[in-house]
Scaffold this active site. Structure first.
Site, PDB file in Angstrom:
ATOM      1  N   ASP A   1      42.447  43.753  43.379  1.00  0.00           N
ATOM      2  CA  ASP A   1      41.499  43.946  44.484  1.00  0.00           C
ATOM      3  C   ASP A   1      41.317  45.449  44.680  1.00  0.00           C
ATOM      4  O   ASP A   1      42.282  46.193  44.843  1.00  0.00           O
ATOM      5  CB  ASP A   1      42.081  43.298  45.753  1.00  0.00           C
ATOM      6  CG  ASP A   1      41.058  43.210  46.881  1.00  0.00           C
ATOM      7  OD1 ASP A   1      40.887  42.112  47.433  1.00  0.00           O
ATOM      8  OD2 ASP A   1      40.455  44.238  47.224  1.00  0.00           O
TER       9      ASP A   1
ATOM     10  N   ASP B   1      34.740  42.788  44.438  1.00  0.00           N
ATOM     11  CA  ASP B   1      35.803  43.759  44.163  1.00  0.00           C
ATOM     12  C   ASP B   1      37.132  43.118  43.800  1.00  0.00           C
ATOM     13  O   ASP B   1      38.168  43.754  43.916  1.00  0.00           O
ATOM     14  CB  ASP B   1      35.980  44.721  45.346  1.00  0.00           C
ATOM     15  CG  ASP B   1      36.799  44.110  46.462  1.00  0.00           C
ATOM     16  OD1 ASP B   1      36.759  42.878  46.636  1.00  0.00           O
ATOM     17  OD2 ASP B   1      37.487  44.878  47.165  1.00  0.00           O
ATOM     18  N   GLU B   2      37.108  41.850  43.368  1.00  0.00           N
ATOM     19  CA  GLU B   2      38.390  41.237  43.040  1.00  0.00           C
ATOM     20  C   GLU B   2      38.286  40.181  41.961  1.00  0.00           C
ATOM     21  O   GLU B   2      37.223  39.609  41.726  1.00  0.00           O
ATOM     22  CB  GLU B   2      39.020  40.654  44.300  1.00  0.00           C
ATOM     23  CG  GLU B   2      38.205  39.561  44.950  1.00  0.00           C
ATOM     24  CD  GLU B   2      38.840  39.116  46.254  1.00  0.00           C
ATOM     25  OE1 GLU B   2      38.653  39.824  47.264  1.00  0.00           O
ATOM     26  OE2 GLU B   2      39.518  38.076  46.261  1.00  0.00           O
TER      27      GLU B   2
END
Ligand code: DCP
Ligand code: CA
Ligand code: CA
Length: 390
Positions: A33, A133-134
């Site tokens: 993340d 974002d992960e």
């Protein structure tokens, strides 16, 4: 050592059914993340922001300050600012602290995200992006289940993202998705948490059950009624009671999650939404011909991906990354989906010409992306037709 311990746990936990001869090889699952993603991207673009509170905002446009905070860096979080907070409130909290208020630029974060996912995909056995974002990843095969190797892999992933994008991230590694996700949460910001198979249950036991992935306020309150507060208590709960309260599927998941033996695999994204390729240029330049030449292989790669997946695209984007790592893009969207390689090759230099002219600075890295993917139905593109005829 791991194998024996895992074996014991499997007997204790009937829900954890291993498969065949490799039943006792622990999986190695990671969750990555990116730290305060949008705000960190803005810091990378403008290093003078570092150390100051930064809020990235979505302005609704009704009044000057109406809208919400999309995310904030840690300097702003220190004053209680968080995602979803009204902009006016955030400004109030940061009064006299010299905050930087930035308009959210989703396209820019998408480009960077796509690039990072591409990089990551080449460093792991399987990658499952779960957000901008992960992502979850699986490195069981490449590490042979060795958690020492897993730590080194995770460290090189962190290093690569710093090297390529100047961005920090947090990574958790463990034998299941639940453990990996908890690990990345706990490692924030910037850390790495590796939970080896034998450390899993002692690691989980004292935590609040509400920290487990998929456990929200409603589940927490039902668990509370059952006298269950910690993950350890959940692991020892009566399976039939969990089942009657939550149903077979979710009840089973809760028990598995609490012992770090949730079996959900890392699933490689089946439906791609874009294909992209980025290269570091041999020298900084904004000469469109020079840039396009060095992207020649990348364009072929993208074309191959389109063929493999049976996709055509609506939009093609030229991506230029400047020496300060800021990202500039120029796109062209076609009225109908296309999949012809000559269209890619023809459009890219023109887009870079435009981009170079408007930006007026040299590129360090350059890339091409196609998006707005659609299934190629029966139509065969000209170049595909030729390819098949050869
Ligand atoms: N985001 C948003 N609105 C929200 C939550 C998130 O616009 N309510 C956007 C901005 C974030 C990005 O999604 O940068 C990723 O969300 P995360 O929850 O991972 O939060 P951050 O990356 O900002 O912070 P952290 O360092 O805690 O992961
Ligand atoms: Ca994040
Ligand atoms: Ca996230």
């Amino acid at each position: 050592m791991d194998e024996i311990q895992d074996n014991t746990r499997r007997r204790q936990n009937p829900l954890n059914r291993g498969a065949g001869g490799t039943a006792f090889l622990s999986r190695v699952i990671g969750h990555i993340d990116l730290d305060y993603f949008y705000a960190q991207v803005e810091e990378v673009e403008k290093p003078s922001l570092k150390g100051r509170p930064v809020i990235v905002c979505v302005f609704s446009g009704r009044t000057e300050d109406s809208g919400v905070v999309s995310t904030a860096n840690y300097e702003a979080r220190a004053f209680g600012v968080h995602s979803g907070m009204p902009i006016a409130q955030a400004k109030k909290n940061l009064e006299g602290r010299n905050p930087e208020v930035i308009r959210m630029d989703h396209e820019k974060y998408e480009v960077i995200s796509g690039r990072i996912m591409d990089d990551l995909g080449s460093m792991v056995d399987a990658l499952e992006p779960t957000g901008i974002d992960e992502a979850f990843f699986d490195i069981t095969d490449s590490t042979g289940g060795d958690y020492g190797k897993a730590r080194r892999s995770a460290e090189s992933i962190k290093q690569a993202i710093i090297q390529n994008e100047h961005l920090t991230c947090s990574i958790g590694v463990g034998r299941s998705k639940v453990v990996a996700k908890l690990g990345s949460d706990m490692a924030k910001p910037g850390g790495l948490m590796v939970v080896s198979p034998e450390a899993t249950e002692p690691f989980l036991a004292p935590l609040d059950a509400s920290r487990l992935y998929g456990i929200g306020p409603k589940t927490t309150s039902v668990l509370g009624e059952m006298g269950i507060r910690t993950v350890g208590e959940l692991a020892r709960a009566d399976p039939s009671e969990l089942e009657s309260r939550f149903g077979r599927k979710f009840g089973g998941y809760l028990l598995a999650a609490a012992t770090g033996s949730d079996a959900d695999p890392v699933v490689v994204g089946l439906e791609p939404t874009q294909f992209s390729r980025i290269v570091t240029l041999r020298r900084d330049t904004r000469d469109a011909k020079e840039v396009a030449e060095q992207l020649s292989e990348g364009m072929q790669y993208i074309y191959g991906k389109l063929l493999q997946s049976g996709k055509s695209f609506r939009t093609i984007t030229a991506i230029g990354i400047l020496t300060d790592l800021s990202t500039k893009t120029r796109s062209k969207t076609f009225e109908t989906a296309v999949s012809d390689v000559s269209l890619i090759r023809g459009t890219v230099p023109a887009l870079f010409y435009e981009l170079g002219r408007t930006v007026g600075r040299e590129f360090r890295r350059a890339g091409v992306r196609v998006s707005g993917l659609e299934d190629v139905k029966d139509q065969t593109s000209l170049s595909e037709f030729i390819r098949q005829a050869r």
